[in-house]
Design an enzyme around this catalytic site. Structure first.
Site, short mmCIF file in Angstrom:
data_model
loop_
_atom_site.label_atom_id
_atom_site.label_comp_id
_atom_site.label_asym_id
_atom_site.label_seq_id
_atom_site.Cartn_x
_atom_site.Cartn_y
_atom_site.Cartn_z
N CYS A 115 -10.76 -5.85 -11.30
CA CYS A 115 -9.36 -5.42 -11.34
C CYS A 115 -8.56 -6.51 -12.01
CB CYS A 115 -8.86 -5.19 -9.91
SG CYS A 115 -7.13 -4.71 -9.84
N HIS A 158 -10.11 4.17 -8.62
CA HIS A 158 -9.57 2.80 -8.49
C HIS A 158 -8.06 2.79 -8.77
CE1 HIS A 158 -9.95 -1.71 -9.34
NE2 HIS A 158 -8.75 -1.42 -9.79
N GLU A 159 -7.66 3.46 -9.85
CA GLU A 159 -6.24 3.47 -10.22
C GLU A 159 -5.41 4.28 -9.22
OE1 GLU A 159 -5.28 1.33 -12.30
OE2 GLU A 159 -7.31 0.91 -13.00
N HIS A 162 -4.45 2.21 -6.40
CA HIS A 162 -3.30 1.32 -6.67
C HIS A 162 -1.98 2.03 -6.34
CE1 HIS A 162 -4.83 -2.36 -8.39
NE2 HIS A 162 -5.56 -1.74 -9.30
CO CO Z 1 -7.09 -2.53 -10.45
#
Ligand code: CO
Length: 187
Positions: A115, A158-159, A162
Site C-alpha cells: 500500500c 483493497h481500495e 480504504h
Molecule cells: Co492502499
C-alpha cells in the site's frame, strides 16, 4: 505533480475515517485530483519514470490517501507481461463503488499486499475474494458494473477498504500472520 511523500502515511488518522458518498457532478478539484492520481500510478509503474521522479510503484489509490474523504478510487492495472517492450495499462476510476457479488474462493498475494500508505515491510496473508463484481459510477455519473478476478479483484477490495477506513494490515493477525494459508490459493 503528485509525489510519494504527498500520500498520507498509515499513522495519519484521516486514513481511518469512512469516506462520504459522492454527489454528482464531481467538482473541478475532484477531476484534478483524479488526473494526478492516474498520472502518479501510471508513471510509478514505468521504471524510468519511477526512478527519475522517485515514485514508489503502486497500482491503486483512494481519494482519502490524499486527504479527500470521498468515495472514489483510481486503479491503473498493467496488462502486459514482463517481456513486452511497451507497457499497456487499463485505467479505472470508480465512484461510490460496492461489491454486489463475490466468489466463495479466496486468494492472497504470495509476496504480501502493499500500500502506498504503508511504508514498511508487512508479513502475512490478506484473504480476498478471487472474483468480485462491483457496481459503481464513472466520473460522469453513469452506473457501471465491473467484474474482476485475481490481482485486479484484490486491488479493488483493497481500495474499497480504504473508503471504509480499513488498511490491509488490519486483516493480518500479528500473532499468526499466515493463518488459514492452506484454505486459500496463492497468486
Ligand atoms: Co492502499
Amino acid at each position: 505533480m503528485l509525489k510519494t511523500c504527498d500520500i498520507l502515511d498509515e499513522k495519519d488518522k484521516r486514513l481511518r475515517q469512512v469516506s462520504e458518498e459522492v454527489v454528482f457532478p464531481l467538482t473541478k478539484e475532484d477531476h484534478k485530483l483524479i488526473d494526478t492520481m492516474i498520472q502518479y500510478l501510471h508513471d510509478s509503474q514505468i521504471d524510468e519514470l519511477s526512478e527519475k521522479y522517485g515514485l514508489r510503484p503502486g497500482m491503486g489509490l483512494s481519494a482519502i490517501q490524499l486527504g479527500v474523504a470521498k468515495r472514489y478510487f483510481v486503479v491503473v492495472h498493467e496488462l502486459t507481461g514482463p517481456d513486452d517492450e511497451e507497457k499497456e495499462f487499463d485505467t479505472y476510476v470508480l465512484v461510490n463503488p460496492k461489491i454486489i457479488s463475490n466468489s466463495m474462493e479466496q486468494i492472497y498475494v504470495t509476496d504480501g499486499e502493499g500500500c502506498l500508505s504503508v511504508n514498511r515491510p508487512v508479513e502475512g496473508i490478506v484473504p480476498r475474494y478471487a472474483r468480485v463484481t462491483l457496481e459503481a459510477y464513472d466520473m460522469e455519473g453513469n452506473k457501471v458494473q465491473i467484474r474482476a478476478r485475481e490481482e485486479l479483484s484484490i486491488c479493488f477490495q483493497h481500495e474499497l477498504d480504504h473508503l471504509n477506513g480499513i488498511l490491509f494490515t488490519d486483516h493480518i493477525d500479528p500473532k499468526n500472520p499466515f493463518k488459514n494459508k492452506d484454505s486459500m490459493r496463492a497468486i
